[in-house]
Design a protein around this motif. Structure first.
Motif, PDB file in Angstrom:
ATOM      1  N   ARG A  51      36.233  24.957  41.459  1.00  0.00           N
ATOM      2  CA  ARG A  51      36.222  26.327  41.982  1.00  0.00           C
ATOM      3  C   ARG A  51      37.506  27.016  41.532  1.00  0.00           C
ATOM      4  O   ARG A  51      38.576  26.404  41.534  1.00  0.00           O
ATOM      5  N   ASP A  52      37.405  28.279  41.172  1.00  0.00           N
ATOM      6  CA  ASP A  52      38.558  29.079  40.781  1.00  0.00           C
ATOM      7  C   ASP A  52      38.507  30.424  41.484  1.00  0.00           C
ATOM      8  O   ASP A  52      37.416  30.948  41.756  1.00  0.00           O
ATOM      9  N   VAL A  53      39.685  30.978  41.756  1.00  0.00           N
ATOM     10  CA  VAL A  53      39.800  32.322  42.304  1.00  0.00           C
ATOM     11  C   VAL A  53      40.840  33.048  41.461  1.00  0.00           C
ATOM     12  O   VAL A  53      41.933  32.516  41.210  1.00  0.00           O
ATOM     13  N   ASP A  88      44.491  51.323  38.890  1.00  0.00           N
ATOM     14  CA  ASP A  88      44.681  51.324  40.348  1.00  0.00           C
ATOM     15  C   ASP A  88      43.582  50.558  41.082  1.00  0.00           C
ATOM     16  O   ASP A  88      43.455  50.653  42.290  1.00  0.00           O
ATOM     17  N   ARG A  89      42.785  49.767  40.365  1.00  0.00           N
ATOM     18  CA  ARG A  89      41.704  48.980  40.985  1.00  0.00           C
ATOM     19  C   ARG A  89      42.059  47.499  40.927  1.00  0.00           C
ATOM     20  O   ARG A  89      42.486  46.991  39.899  1.00  0.00           O
ATOM     21  N   TRP A  90      41.867  46.826  42.049  1.00  0.00           N
ATOM     22  CA  TRP A  90      42.140  45.394  42.163  1.00  0.00           C
ATOM     23  C   TRP A  90      40.826  44.632  42.166  1.00  0.00           C
ATOM     24  O   TRP A  90      39.865  45.044  42.797  1.00  0.00           O
ATOM     25  N   HIS A  91      40.794  43.509  41.445  1.00  0.00           N
ATOM     26  CA  HIS A  91      39.571  42.727  41.281  1.00  0.00           C
ATOM     27  C   HIS A  91      39.828  41.279  41.673  1.00  0.00           C
ATOM     28  O   HIS A  91      40.835  40.693  41.280  1.00  0.00           O
ATOM     29  N   VAL A  92      38.906  40.706  42.431  1.00  0.00           N
ATOM     30  CA  VAL A  92      38.943  39.299  42.791  1.00  0.00           C
ATOM     31  C   VAL A  92      37.678  38.673  42.220  1.00  0.00           C
ATOM     32  O   VAL A  92      36.579  39.199  42.389  1.00  0.00           O
ATOM     33  N   GLU A  93      37.854  37.546  41.534  1.00  0.00           N
ATOM     34  CA  GLU A  93      36.713  36.790  41.015  1.00  0.00           C
ATOM     35  C   GLU A  93      36.711  35.429  41.679  1.00  0.00           C
ATOM     36  O   GLU A  93      37.722  34.732  41.693  1.00  0.00           O
ATOM     37  N   GLN A  94      35.580  35.061  42.221  1.00  0.00           N
ATOM     38  CA  GLN A  94      35.365  33.736  42.802  1.00  0.00           C
ATOM     39  C   GLN A  94      34.384  33.025  41.881  1.00  0.00           C
ATOM     40  O   GLN A  94      33.244  33.470  41.715  1.00  0.00           O
ATOM     41  N   ARG A  95      34.841  31.943  41.236  1.00  0.00           N
ATOM     42  CA  ARG A  95      34.002  31.255  40.252  1.00  0.00           C
ATOM     43  C   ARG A  95      33.737  29.823  40.687  1.00  0.00           C
ATOM     44  O   ARG A  95      34.645  29.104  41.080  1.00  0.00           O
ATOM     45  N   LEU A 133      40.481  31.158  49.941  1.00  0.00           N
ATOM     46  CA  LEU A 133      41.267  29.932  49.806  1.00  0.00           C
ATOM     47  C   LEU A 133      41.350  29.134  51.102  1.00  0.00           C
ATOM     48  O   LEU A 133      41.866  28.014  51.105  1.00  0.00           O
ATOM     49  N   ALA A 134      40.848  29.687  52.184  1.00  0.00           N
ATOM     50  CA  ALA A 134      40.882  28.974  53.468  1.00  0.00           C
ATOM     51  C   ALA A 134      39.945  27.773  53.402  1.00  0.00           C
ATOM     52  O   ALA A 134      38.928  27.796  52.716  1.00  0.00           O
ATOM     53  N   TRP A 159      44.035  30.619  41.138  1.00  0.00           N
ATOM     54  CA  TRP A 159      44.045  29.400  41.948  1.00  0.00           C
ATOM     55  C   TRP A 159      42.882  28.513  41.528  1.00  0.00           C
ATOM     56  O   TRP A 159      41.825  28.998  41.133  1.00  0.00           O
ATOM     57  N   TRP A 160      43.077  27.202  41.654  1.00  0.00           N
ATOM     58  CA  TRP A 160      42.069  26.200  41.290  1.00  0.00           C
ATOM     59  C   TRP A 160      42.032  25.168  42.410  1.00  0.00           C
ATOM     60  O   TRP A 160      43.073  24.793  42.953  1.00  0.00           O
ATOM     61  N   ASN A 161      40.855  24.667  42.744  1.00  0.00           N
ATOM     62  CA  ASN A 161      40.740  23.709  43.846  1.00  0.00           C
ATOM     63  C   ASN A 161      41.113  22.284  43.448  1.00  0.00           C
ATOM     64  O   ASN A 161      41.019  21.369  44.260  1.00  0.00           O
ATOM     65  N   GLY A 162      41.552  22.064  42.224  1.00  0.00           N
ATOM     66  CA  GLY A 162      42.041  20.755  41.804  1.00  0.00           C
ATOM     67  C   GLY A 162      40.964  19.750  41.468  1.00  0.00           C
ATOM     68  O   GLY A 162      41.258  18.580  41.255  1.00  0.00           O
ATOM     69  N   ARG A 163      39.745  20.179  41.406  1.00  0.00           N
ATOM     70  CA  ARG A 163      38.638  19.255  41.101  1.00  0.00           C
ATOM     71  C   ARG A 163      38.078  19.532  39.710  1.00  0.00           C
ATOM     72  O   ARG A 163      37.991  20.664  39.290  1.00  0.00           O
ATOM     73  N   TRP A 164      37.691  18.462  39.053  1.00  0.00           N
ATOM     74  CA  TRP A 164      37.104  18.559  37.719  1.00  0.00           C
ATOM     75  C   TRP A 164      35.586  18.462  37.828  1.00  0.00           C
ATOM     76  O   TRP A 164      35.058  17.894  38.764  1.00  0.00           O
ATOM     77  N   GLY A 165      34.929  18.996  36.849  1.00  0.00           N
ATOM     78  CA  GLY A 165      33.478  18.863  36.791  1.00  0.00           C
ATOM     79  C   GLY A 165      32.759  20.132  37.203  1.00  0.00           C
ATOM     80  O   GLY A 165      33.216  20.886  38.045  1.00  0.00           O
ATOM     81  N   ARG A 166      31.648  20.341  36.576  1.00  0.00           N
ATOM     82  CA  ARG A 166      30.869  21.559  36.767  1.00  0.00           C
ATOM     83  C   ARG A 166      30.441  21.775  38.208  1.00  0.00           C
ATOM     84  O   ARG A 166      30.398  22.899  38.692  1.00  0.00           O
ATOM     85  N   LEU A 167      30.141  20.727  38.924  1.00  0.00           N
ATOM     86  CA  LEU A 167      29.649  20.873  40.288  1.00  0.00           C
ATOM     87  C   LEU A 167      30.763  21.048  41.315  1.00  0.00           C
ATOM     88  O   LEU A 167      30.539  21.619  42.372  1.00  0.00           O
TER      89      LEU A 167
END
Length: 90
Positions: A18-20, A27-34, A61-62, A7-15
């Motif tokens: 946001r991506d998830v 058998d391990r699940w990983h979530v990355e918040q960037r 994502l909320a 998922w992407w928050n639809g915004r451009w630029g370093r500041l």
């Protein structure tokens, strides 16, 4: 490790960007918040079930950002059509 969803928050630029990511490895699940794009800062979460990981994704994502789901990367064996070859349906 296989990326299942992105998922992407639809915004451009370093500041602003946001991506998830939701990934699975055996058998391990990983979530990355960037935050900040490819060169940004990431937080990682690891879970033993898809349900636990998806609960974290829902929480991340909320809010008011206009999150949109991006397609996962094609498998490494995927290759674009050869030159002169039409894609299906064309």
């Amino acid at each position: 490790m296989e990326q299942r969803r992105h998922w992407w928050n639809g915004r451009w630029g370093r500041l602003a960007r946001r991506d998830v990511f939701l990934r699975v490895d055996a058998d391990r699940w990983h979530v990355e918040q960037r935050a900040g794009g490819a060169e940004g800062v990431s937080r990682f979460y690891e879970y033993g079930s898809a349900e636990e990981a998806e609960e974290t994704v829902r929480a991340l994502l909320a809010g008011t950002d206009g999150w949109r789901e991006l397609s996962p990367r094609p498998p490494s064996a995927w290759a674009p059509p050869s030159a002169g070859e039409n894609p299906p349906g064309v």
